[in-house]
Design a protein around this motif. Structure first.
Motif, PDB file in Angstrom:
ATOM      1  N   ALA A  19     -21.585  -4.795  24.996  1.00  0.00           N
ATOM      2  CA  ALA A  19     -20.437  -5.839  24.698  1.00  0.00           C
ATOM      3  C   ALA A  19     -18.999  -5.309  24.764  1.00  0.00           C
ATOM      4  N   VAL A  20     -18.273  -5.886  25.849  1.00  0.00           N
ATOM      5  CA  VAL A  20     -16.979  -5.379  25.989  1.00  0.00           C
ATOM      6  C   VAL A  20     -16.059  -6.277  25.613  1.00  0.00           C
ATOM      7  N   ARG A  21     -14.897  -5.942  24.823  1.00  0.00           N
ATOM      8  CA  ARG A  21     -13.856  -6.970  24.433  1.00  0.00           C
ATOM      9  C   ARG A  21     -12.609  -6.608  25.583  1.00  0.00           C
ATOM     10  N   PHE A  22     -12.268  -7.566  26.119  1.00  0.00           N
ATOM     11  CA  PHE A  22     -11.366  -7.396  27.103  1.00  0.00           C
ATOM     12  C   PHE A  22     -10.106  -8.310  26.594  1.00  0.00           C
ATOM     13  N   VAL A  23      -8.967  -7.635  26.637  1.00  0.00           N
ATOM     14  CA  VAL A  23      -7.768  -8.348  26.359  1.00  0.00           C
ATOM     15  C   VAL A  23      -6.843  -8.389  27.815  1.00  0.00           C
ATOM     16  N   ALA A  24      -6.592  -9.376  28.288  1.00  0.00           N
ATOM     17  CA  ALA A  24      -5.947  -9.691  29.420  1.00  0.00           C
ATOM     18  C   ALA A  24      -4.824 -10.873  29.312  1.00  0.00           C
ATOM     19  N   ASP A  25      -3.928 -10.705  30.240  1.00  0.00           N
ATOM     20  CA  ASP A  25      -2.852 -11.786  30.637  1.00  0.00           C
ATOM     21  C   ASP A  25      -3.138 -12.581  31.759  1.00  0.00           C
TER      22      ASP A  25
END
Length: 223
Positions: free
Chosen positions: A169-175
């Motif tokens: 599981a990968v946590r993505f932080v994106a705009d």
């Protein structure tokens, strides 16, 4: 005349002896010439592609160390190490780069209603969810004009070996700039001028026994 011939012959013989003394013998400091063999070369076997070290003499795989920004629990490090041991081609940094590329491709395919791309990158359940949302959007005549501005970060949230299936599981932080238009093209929600931070946790899976190196998205959640 005969005398001249005898003299010339004597000179030639003398010069021949001198040349032999110089060229016909190796000086003491010369090395033996390198002997080259033009026979068939020894064939080296390619390294075996296995998930474990073939023998004790082979170099050990370096220990897996998650970054400080990752969820660096002992359980996660142990799971990542198990995945690497089961699949010798697995590399964590390469996986995270691939996960970021997949995140962008899946979002853009969903926004554009591209079911074919989604079918290749997601498992059955996730695909059904995306396809249902696309169908509902088409039925209402709405379109999305969303833009992925940037991916700020992608870190490991959790990892596990489920039998012979690896799941990370990968946590993505994106705009993301999100705009919804109605059937006439009028903006009904959002703005392209204001990007909103999005935090998602996407889980990718892959059988470590598969020859296909690609991972598929099998779960989505918001952080």
């Amino acid at each position: 005349m005969i005398t001249e011939i005898v003299i010339l012959a004597a000179i030639a013989a003398f010069l021949g002896l001198r040349l032999y003394s110089v060229l016909g013998q190796r000086s003491e400091h010369e090395e033996d010439p390198i002997r080259r063999s033009y026979g068939p070369r020894e064939q080296k076997s390619p390294p075996a592609v296995t998930g474990t070290t073939p023998d004790a003499a082979a170099p050990a795989r370096p220990a897996v160390t998650l970054r400080s920004v990752d969820n660096a629990t002992n359980a996660n490090e142990s799971a990542i190490r198990s995945i690497a041991n089961a699949d010798s081609r697995f590399d964590l940094l390469s996986f995270l780069e691939g996960a970021k590329a997949a995140y962008a491709m899946i979002l853009e395919a969903f926004w554009a209603g591209d079911k074919e791309t989604l079918r290749d990158l997601t498992d059955d359940d996730v695909y059904a969810s995306f396809a249902g949302a696309i169908d509902a959007r088409d039925a209402s005549g709405e379109t999305l004009d969303n833009r992925l501005i940037r991916i700020e970060d992608a870190t490991v949230h959790s990892a596990e070996m489920d039998g012979r299936t690896a799941r990370i599981a990968v946590r993505f932080v994106a705009d993301i700039a999100a705009v919804t238009r109605d059937k006439d093209g009028t903006v009904v929600a959002g703005s392209l001028d204001d990007a909103v931070e999005s935090r998602d946790i996407w889980t990718f899976s892959r059988s470590v026994d598969s020859m296909d190196p690609n991972w598929v998205l099998d779960e989505t959640d918001q952080d």
